[in-house]
Design a protein around this motif. Structure first.
Motif, mmCIF file in Angstrom:
data_model
loop_
_atom_site.group_PDB
_atom_site.id
_atom_site.type_symbol
_atom_site.label_atom_id
_atom_site.label_comp_id
_atom_site.label_asym_id
_atom_site.label_seq_id
_atom_site.Cartn_x
_atom_site.Cartn_y
_atom_site.Cartn_z
ATOM 1 N N GLY A 134 26.195 -26.035 12.992
ATOM 2 C CA GLY A 134 26.864 -24.939 13.698
ATOM 3 C C GLY A 134 27.259 -23.833 12.743
ATOM 4 N N VAL A 135 28.565 -23.573 12.672
ATOM 5 C CA VAL A 135 29.045 -22.465 11.850
ATOM 6 C C VAL A 135 29.365 -22.905 10.427
ATOM 7 C CG1 VAL A 135 30.027 -21.255 13.824
ATOM 8 C CG2 VAL A 135 31.436 -22.880 12.571
ATOM 9 N N GLU A 136 29.209 -24.190 10.157
ATOM 10 C CA GLU A 136 29.773 -24.720 8.917
ATOM 11 C C GLU A 136 29.055 -24.252 7.656
ATOM 12 O OE1 GLU A 136 30.229 -28.946 9.059
ATOM 13 O OE2 GLU A 136 30.355 -29.123 6.882
ATOM 14 N N ASN A 137 27.745 -24.424 7.613
ATOM 15 C CA ASN A 137 27.024 -24.164 6.366
ATOM 16 C C ASN A 137 26.279 -22.834 6.410
ATOM 17 O OD1 ASN A 137 27.798 -26.577 5.036
ATOM 18 N ND2 ASN A 137 26.391 -27.686 6.381
ATOM 19 N N GLN A 141 25.777 -19.105 10.933
ATOM 20 C CA GLN A 141 25.677 -18.876 12.373
ATOM 21 C C GLN A 141 27.052 -18.495 12.925
ATOM 22 O OE1 GLN A 141 22.280 -21.342 14.329
ATOM 23 N NE2 GLN A 141 23.668 -22.797 13.377
ATOM 24 N N ILE A 142 27.050 -17.682 13.973
ATOM 25 C CA ILE A 142 28.311 -17.234 14.562
ATOM 26 C C ILE A 142 28.829 -18.258 15.563
ATOM 27 C CG2 ILE A 142 29.378 -15.457 15.998
ATOM 28 C CD1 ILE A 142 27.337 -13.485 14.834
ATOM 29 N N GLU A 143 27.897 -18.833 16.321
ATOM 30 C CA GLU A 143 28.300 -19.749 17.385
ATOM 31 C C GLU A 143 28.297 -21.191 16.884
ATOM 32 O OE1 GLU A 143 29.283 -18.982 20.404
ATOM 33 O OE2 GLU A 143 28.931 -16.821 20.209
ATOM 34 N N THR A 144 29.256 -21.956 17.368
ATOM 35 C CA THR A 144 29.261 -23.366 17.006
ATOM 36 C C THR A 144 28.098 -24.092 17.675
ATOM 37 O OG1 THR A 144 30.806 -23.728 18.809
ATOM 38 C CG2 THR A 144 31.729 -23.533 16.608
ATOM 39 N N PHE A 174 18.198 -17.357 15.650
ATOM 40 C CA PHE A 174 19.395 -17.379 14.799
ATOM 41 C C PHE A 174 20.246 -16.152 15.090
ATOM 42 C CE2 PHE A 174 16.396 -20.052 12.691
ATOM 43 C CZ PHE A 174 17.157 -21.059 12.108
ATOM 44 N N ASP A 175 21.534 -16.384 15.288
ATOM 45 C CA ASP A 175 22.487 -15.298 15.472
ATOM 46 C C ASP A 175 23.539 -15.488 14.376
ATOM 47 O OD1 ASP A 175 24.055 -13.278 16.326
ATOM 48 O OD2 ASP A 175 24.598 -14.164 18.249
ATOM 49 N N THR A 176 23.507 -14.619 13.377
ATOM 50 C CA THR A 176 24.267 -14.927 12.164
ATOM 51 C C THR A 176 25.151 -13.767 11.726
ATOM 52 O OG1 THR A 176 22.554 -14.067 10.696
ATOM 53 C CG2 THR A 176 22.370 -16.372 11.346
ATOM 54 N N GLU A 177 26.113 -14.106 10.906
ATOM 55 C CA GLU A 177 26.952 -13.098 10.257
ATOM 56 C C GLU A 177 26.967 -13.376 8.769
ATOM 57 O OE1 GLU A 177 31.078 -13.466 11.291
ATOM 58 O OE2 GLU A 177 31.091 -15.630 11.048
ATOM 59 N N GLU A 178 27.182 -12.315 8.000
ATOM 60 C CA GLU A 178 27.288 -12.458 6.556
ATOM 61 C C GLU A 178 28.446 -13.398 6.237
ATOM 62 O OE1 GLU A 178 27.836 -8.762 4.599
ATOM 63 O OE2 GLU A 178 27.652 -9.599 2.599
#
Lengths: 221, 194
Positions: free
Chosen positions: B72-75, B170-173, B188-192
């Motif tokens: 999810g958002v962890e790594n 990733q932004i979403e869990t 993939f929907d990601t943020e820096e």
């Protein structure tokens, strides 16, 4: 709260990109952070509190509430620190000792930059307060420690909840609190000697005049 | 938080870049004028992309494993920002010599083949990797970049111009994949991530 100097004021006519600086004078872990996202180093400002390295992406300081100024001082300002129990055990230990933060300084400054990210005018100080309380909270999305900051007017103007009964704390020889209690209980006698009290009123001839009546009767004797 | 290595030969397509510059616009109702006031925080990349995937059993397996390892958002992972597999420049990556105080100008060892609009990625002392775009043709070895570098990289650090990437999470869990008739679809929907 000083106003922006002439250069900073002039910059306000165009787009501005201000930076806010925060300094929490916590013993063992003085926290300095700024909002620019980049590390800012201030030195030689002539103000010991202001000089220092301000982290850009601080891991500890989560947010500082807006400062609302009124003629009775400012509303309470709160600073939120990261409060993840397991990870921040070092911070928790430091903050667990009230002497490390309670009554110590928290200060905020501001700096105006123009579109080229160039500083305009001096650094303006806009708030100084004292850290007075700490709570720990959170919900499903985050955890935090919240430090409540009062400025000096609010800190000094808070009611002391002192009454006449506390008079002896300030003037150990003053026995008027004892006298007032004695009188209210309908008990006469010289409080200085604390001798056997003389019961007045309540007996024959009291006539149901009540406490006030009894005190007056006492005075008339 | 770990950086999960992207499976070899990764190519993304339909990339959507949304660099976010924190600011608010104050507009006047009287004269319709506007004035911008910067808000706290760094400019930040938001990147969406779809994996260009060979629908072989091996590659689907590896990417499924990759998605699961992200947790999810962890790594975090390094998302390649070029849609092709060719290197952006033919020459070797230059190294950092110095960076201006505002982080918008970088002096490099060599600006050969670098041009306005190219991507670059540099590792920062904090462990973050910052993606930027050249905002002008280099003047000698001076690069103008956007957005700014929040920290000064160690002198001698190589700037990745050949295969630039962004370090993102990733932004979403909830972030998985679609699978139909043996064809898998990874978005993939990601943020820096800094």
């Amino acid at each position: 709260m000083p106003r922006p100097d002439a250069t900073a004021s002039a910059a306000l006519d165009n787009n501005i990109f201000p930076i806010h600086f925060c300094f929490l004078d916590i013993v063992g872990d003085p926290t300095r952070a700024n909002t620019s996202g980049m590390q800012q180093v201030i030195s030689g400002s002539g103000k010991p509190d202001l000089d220092g390295t301000y982290l850009g992406v601080p891991s500890k300081l989560a947010s500082v509430s807006p400062v609302k100024v009124t003629d009775r001082g400012t509303d309470t300002v709160t600073a939120r620190l990261s409060g993840i129990i397991a990870i921040d055990s070092a911070s928790m230990t430091i903050l667990g000792n009230r002497a490390n933060w309670k009554g110590r300084k928290a200060r905020l400054w501001r700096l105006i930059r123009d579109s080229n990210r160039t500083q305009q005018g001096g650094i303006q100080h806009y708030y100084t307060g004292y850290m007075v309380n700490l709570t720990h909270g959170g919900d499903g999305s985050h955890q935090f420690m919240e430090i409540t900051i009062e400025n000096y007017i609010a800190a000094l103007a808070a009611p002391a909840f002192a009454t006449l009964q506390d008079q002896a704390d300030f003037d150990p020889g003053d026995l008027s609190p004892r006298a007032s209690v004695a009188l209210a209980n309908g008990v006469g006698g010289n409080p200085l000697t604390a001798n056997t009290p003389v019961v007045v009123g309540g007996g024959v001839g009291d006539g149901g005049r009540g406490l006030v009546g009894r005190i007056i009767a006492d005075q008339l004797k | 938080m770990a950086i999960i290595p992207v499976p070899a030969g990764a190519e993304f397509t339909n990339l959507v870049f949304e660099p976010d510059f924190p600011a608010q616009v104050n507009r006047t109702e009287w004269a319709r004028g506007r004035k911008v006031v910067g808000l706290p925080g760094l400019p930040k990349w938001f990147i969406k992309g779809v994996l260009k995937l060979q629908s072989t059993e091996t590659s689907i397996r590896l990417w499924r494993s990759f998605k699961m390892k992200l947790r999810g958002v962890e790594n975090t992972f390094k998302i390649p920002v070029l849609t092709g597999s060719a290197a952006q420049i033919p020459s070797a990556n230059p190294t950092v010599v110095s960076v201006s105080a505002n982080g918008l100008f970088v002096v490099v060892s060599s600006a050969a083949n670098l041009k306005e609009g190219m991507y670059g990625t540099v590792a920062l002392p904090s462990g973050h990797h910052r993606l930027f775009v050249l905002s002008a043709d280099p003047i000698s070895t001076l690069l103008s970049i956007q957005p700014e570098l929040p920290e000064t990289p160690t002198a001698g650090t190589a700037i990745e111009f050949r295969a630039p990437y962004a370090l993102v999470a990733q932004i979403e869990t909830r972030g998985g994949w679609e699978d139909s008739d043996g064809n898998a679809f990874f978005a993939f929907d990601t943020e820096e991530a800094y």
